[in-house]
Motif scaffolding. Structure first.
Motif, PDB file in Angstrom:
ATOM      1  N   HIS A 180       9.408 -52.579  73.338  1.00 31.66           N
ATOM      2  CA  HIS A 180       8.761 -52.820  72.044  1.00 31.66           C
ATOM      3  C   HIS A 180       7.261 -52.539  72.137  1.00 31.66           C
ATOM      4  CE1 HIS A 180       7.138 -55.051  68.561  1.00 31.66           C
ATOM      5  NE2 HIS A 180       8.302 -54.777  67.994  1.00 31.66           N
ATOM      6  N   CYS A 249      10.164 -58.354  63.128  1.00 31.55           N
ATOM      7  CA  CYS A 249       9.248 -57.688  64.061  1.00 31.55           C
ATOM      8  C   CYS A 249       7.823 -58.167  63.788  1.00 31.55           C
ATOM      9  CB  CYS A 249       9.343 -56.176  63.868  1.00 31.55           C
ATOM     10  SG  CYS A 249       8.042 -55.262  64.718  1.00 31.55           S
ATOM     11  N   VAL A 251       5.111 -56.778  64.427  1.00 29.25           N
ATOM     12  CA  VAL A 251       4.184 -55.679  64.123  1.00 29.25           C
ATOM     13  C   VAL A 251       4.350 -55.204  62.677  1.00 29.25           C
ATOM     14  CG1 VAL A 251       3.538 -53.300  64.691  1.00 29.25           C
ATOM     15  CG2 VAL A 251       4.050 -54.937  66.533  1.00 29.25           C
ATOM     16  N   CYS A 252       5.610 -54.892  62.273  1.00 32.22           N
ATOM     17  CA  CYS A 252       5.816 -54.292  60.948  1.00 32.22           C
ATOM     18  C   CYS A 252       6.487 -55.249  59.955  1.00 32.22           C
ATOM     19  CB  CYS A 252       6.635 -53.009  61.078  1.00 32.22           C
ATOM     20  SG  CYS A 252       8.365 -53.319  61.492  1.00 32.22           S
ATOM     21  N   CYS A 269      13.044 -52.909  67.309  1.00 28.11           N
ATOM     22  CA  CYS A 269      12.649 -52.688  65.937  1.00 28.11           C
ATOM     23  C   CYS A 269      12.869 -51.213  65.592  1.00 28.11           C
ATOM     24  CB  CYS A 269      11.188 -53.054  65.725  1.00 28.11           C
ATOM     25  SG  CYS A 269      10.616 -52.575  64.085  1.00 28.11           S
ATOM     26  N   THR A 271      11.974 -49.535  63.144  1.00 23.25           N
ATOM     27  CA  THR A 271      10.804 -48.917  62.514  1.00 23.25           C
ATOM     28  C   THR A 271       9.746 -48.560  63.566  1.00 23.25           C
ATOM     29  OG1 THR A 271      11.226 -50.284  60.577  1.00 23.25           O
ATOM     30  CG2 THR A 271       9.073 -49.193  60.697  1.00 23.25           C
ATOM     31  N   CYS A 272       9.459 -49.510  64.471  1.00 25.52           N
ATOM     32  CA  CYS A 272       8.374 -49.297  65.440  1.00 25.52           C
ATOM     33  C   CYS A 272       8.817 -48.506  66.656  1.00 25.52           C
ATOM     34  CB  CYS A 272       7.833 -50.641  65.917  1.00 25.52           C
ATOM     35  SG  CYS A 272       7.088 -51.648  64.627  1.00 25.52           S
TER      36      CYS A 272
END
Ligand SMILES: [Zn+2]
Length: 274
Positions: A180, A249, A251-252, A269, A271-272
């Motif tokens: 991650h 997540c 982060v996002c 995740c 997306t990330c």
């Protein structure tokens, strides 16, 4: 299973009560079977009178360097080590597999509900330890060395990080965390990474493990520090999730996905991590 940060935390906590002490024997309340490498009576005779000179970690193994031998312990899933006065009971005693009395009236105990843990007494640790890759938090584990070790590897990243012969001490939690941080999909193939991605993976491994040590390990299942208290890493996880934990997540803010990679639950995740 305890990984590098959990084992490192246990090692650091055991140094103060154990270094300089002399072990006076080994008491096995029940037949240890395959948990030991020698006859239990022989272990007791041989360890008696040996002083604890140093306690270190190699991968997920604890290494107690004694006057003549090395005592090696692997906690596996449910192993727990603690030091108490010999007459003081503890809830973990229910699963105690071996007691090592000390010269000061205290005792090192190894509790292990599932009995997957290992206790080895040997003169040469190399005879007992399997082939292990470099220690990822050591100064001599450089990006250049990581790049060279990665060369020719073709497997998926998640499985590669779990391979103890490739890199020592990473398990399911910190592999997910490292990927991650590196923003890499766990099913990416090692030979598909460009230079920047290799550098991110290197940093991700180091940061995930360093954070784990800083927060003294993840007390999700069995792992506790020798004094019985919990580590705090479980409160700082980026991607690793226990069943039923649907935290997004960090982060996002998107959902964390769970898949199986090489038979291991893997959290990431979408997306990330591309
Ligand atoms: Zn994300």
């Amino acid at each position: 299973m305890p990984e590098l940060p959990e084992v490192e935390t246990v090692v650091r906590s055991l140094r103060q009560p154990l270094i300089g002490r002399t072990i006076t024997g080994a008491v096995f309340p029940t037949d240890p079977g395959r948990q030991v490498n020698l006859d239990p009576v022989l272990i007791g005779q041989r360890i008696a009178g040996q002083r604890v000179e140093a306690i270190n970690r190699r991968a997920k193994y604890l290494l107690f360097r004694l006057s003549a031998d090395t005592l090696i312990i692997h906690l596996k899933m449910t192993g727990h080590l603690y030091v108490l006065p010999a007459d003081e009971p503890n809830p973990f005693d229910r699963w105690v597999r071996v007691r090592f009395p000390l010269d000061n009236g205290q005792e090192l105990r190894f509790s292990d509900s599932r009995r997957f843990g290992r206790v080895y007494l040997c003169s040469e640790p190399e005879d007992v330890l399997p082939d292990l890759g470099p220690e990822p938090l050591e100064d001599d584990f450089t990006l250049d060395i990581f790049r060279k070790r990665l060369k020719g590897r073709k497997g998926v990243l998640k499985s590669l990080l779990l391979n103890q012969a490739f890199i020592a001490g990473v398990g399911n939690i910190y592999a997910d965390e490292a990927l991650h941080i590196a923003r890499l999909h766990p099913q990416r193939h090692a030979d598909s990474l460009n230079d920047d991605e290799v550098a991110r993976l290197y940093m991700g491994i180091r940061q995930a493990l360093a954070d784990g040590v800083r927060y003294e390990g993840a007390s999700i299942n069995w792992y506790r520090k020798p004094d019985g208290s919990r580590g705090q890493s479980q409160n700082h996880l980026r991607a690793y999730r226990e069943r039923g934990d649907d935290q997004p997540c960090p982060v996002c803010g998107g959902p964390i996905m769970t898949i199986r990679v090489g038979q291991r639950g893997t959290h990431f995740c979408p997306t990330c991590q591309t």
